[in-house]
Design an enzyme around this catalytic site. Structure first.
Site, PDB file in Angstrom:
ATOM      1  N   MET A  75       0.851  -1.193   0.000  1.00 25.03           N
ATOM      2  CA  MET A  75       0.000   0.000   0.000  1.00 25.03           C
ATOM      3  C   MET A  75       0.892   1.251   0.000  1.00 25.03           C
ATOM      4  O   MET A  75       0.482   2.323   0.441  1.00 25.03           O
ATOM      5  CB  MET A  75      -0.946  -0.006   1.208  1.00 25.03           C
ATOM      6  N   GLY A 101      11.298  -2.851   5.438  1.00 32.02           N
ATOM      7  CA  GLY A 101      10.599  -4.141   5.380  1.00 32.02           C
ATOM      8  C   GLY A 101      10.189  -4.457   3.948  1.00 32.02           C
ATOM      9  O   GLY A 101      10.350  -5.592   3.469  1.00 32.02           O
ATOM     10  N   HIS A 102       9.671  -3.450   3.239  1.00 34.00           N
ATOM     11  CA  HIS A 102       9.283  -3.657   1.835  1.00 34.00           C
ATOM     12  C   HIS A 102      10.521  -3.933   0.980  1.00 34.00           C
ATOM     13  O   HIS A 102      10.483  -4.764   0.059  1.00 34.00           O
ATOM     14  CB  HIS A 102       8.566  -2.415   1.281  1.00 34.00           C
ATOM     15  N   GLN A 157       6.475 -11.526   7.242  1.00 31.60           N
ATOM     16  CA  GLN A 157       6.141 -12.251   8.478  1.00 31.60           C
ATOM     17  C   GLN A 157       5.461 -11.336   9.507  1.00 31.60           C
ATOM     18  O   GLN A 157       4.706 -11.790  10.347  1.00 31.60           O
ATOM     19  CB  GLN A 157       7.434 -12.849   9.059  1.00 31.60           C
ATOM     20  N   VAL A 206      11.713  -7.355   9.356  1.00 32.39           N
ATOM     21  CA  VAL A 206      12.893  -6.489   9.481  1.00 32.39           C
ATOM     22  C   VAL A 206      12.643  -5.591  10.700  1.00 32.39           C
ATOM     23  O   VAL A 206      11.567  -5.012  10.845  1.00 32.39           O
ATOM     24  CB  VAL A 206      13.082  -5.623   8.212  1.00 32.39           C
ATOM     25  N   ARG A 216       2.866   2.054  10.214  1.00 32.47           N
ATOM     26  CA  ARG A 216       2.353   2.703  11.416  1.00 32.47           C
ATOM     27  C   ARG A 216       3.450   2.995  12.435  1.00 32.47           C
ATOM     28  O   ARG A 216       3.398   3.991  13.135  1.00 32.47           O
ATOM     29  CB  ARG A 216       1.237   1.865  12.039  1.00 32.47           C
TER      30      ARG A 216
END
Ligand code: PAF
Length: 280
Positions: free
Chosen positions: A30, A36-37, A148, A176, A187
């Site tokens: 999104m 992390g992405h 995860q 991560v 967030r």
């Protein structure tokens, strides 16, 4: 890197990629991309010849009390992350492109989506499974790369994919974490320094539970009580749920099965909702 906004163009490009005999990995997001992405994209590169990243703030997965308009949007920075990570195609459709006027078809998974986040966000997973089914129909990927951190989302996606026989693998990428232990998340990035400090209790609680399991504790009641107690010591952190579940079905477990039990935590830090989990 190609930037695509329409379904018809995305279908055409995916067709061309497949014609070259390449495996396609889809990384659904999104936007507001973070480390992390970037890890998801890196893993996607390893699993496929071409990487498609979708960036679409899906209104269908926001509940009536959740504000889709205030969800962070950082399109320029997102394209920078994708370019740096050597993404082949970024798919950025508009809401009208995905849900035209009169749209009325939905995909639901009715078991793994019920507990945990399904209790406090009853329509959330219906929104997630609907958009994922649509993206898979448009891109026709070989695999879907997910994190995860949102493990229930990945479990629900896997079940829907198996039940509806999409024939797409779900690749799960480890969470991560930032230097203070907080899981990278859209967030999490919105927390103030003092909220961050409060939120680190989640990571401390996960670590304590792991330590107890490693020293032989198997009672999930005992572990849940300890984790709830640790989190309860922070005034600004409120537990939404603490649960220990089977890592495939999301069903609550009475006894720990090492490697197969997941400790799932959702909390409010003031008005910010955070989730985290750990395999015990
Ligand atoms: O995890 C997310 O960002 C979203 O839930 C997803 C999987 C992209 C579906 O909109």
């Amino acid at each position: 890197m190609q930037k695509i906004a329409t379904v018809s163009e995305m279908r055409q490009i995916a067709r061309e990629l497949r014609a070259k005999g390449g495996r396609i990995a889809l990384v659904p997001t999104m936007g507001a991309l973070h480390a992390g992405h970037a890890a998801l994209i890196q893993e996607a590169r390893k699993s496929a010849d071409a990487v498609v990243v979708s960036i679409f703030v899906n209104p269908l997965q926001f509940g009536p009390s959740e504000d889709v308009a205030s969800y962070p949007r950082t399109p320029e920075a997102d394209l920078g992350v994708c370019t740096d990570a050597q993404v082949d195609v970024v798919f950025l459709p508009t809401v009208e492109e995905i849900y035209p006027r009169g749209y009325s078809s939905y995909v639901t998974e009715e078991a793994y989506s019920k507990p945990l986040c399904g209790v406090s966000r009853p329509s959330h997973f219906r929104g997630v499974t609907t958009i994922l089914a649509k993206l898979m129909n448009i891109v026709r990927p070989d695999c879907l790369v997910m994190g995860q951190k949102d493990v229930q989302q990945a479990a629900v996606a896997r079940k829907m994919i198996a039940d509806l026989q999409f024939g797409v693998d779900v690749v799960l990428v480890p969470t991560v974490r930032e230097a203070d232990g907080l899981a990278c998340g859209v967030r999490t990035r919105g927390l103030t320094a003092s909220q961050r400090q409060e939120a680190t209790v989640v990571q401390q609680a996960l670590a304590k539970a792991k330590e107890m399991v490693d020293s032989g504790v198997r009672s999930t009641d005992r572990l849940i009580a300890e984790v709830t107690h640790i989190i309860g010591q922070r005034r600004r952190v409120r537990v939404i749920y603490v649960s220990i579940v089977d890592s495939v079905t999301m069903e609550a477990m009475r006894e720990i099965v090492p490697g197969k039990s997941l400790l799932m935590i959702a909390v409010w830090v003031d008005e910010v909702r955070l989730v985290d989990n750990l395999v015990l």
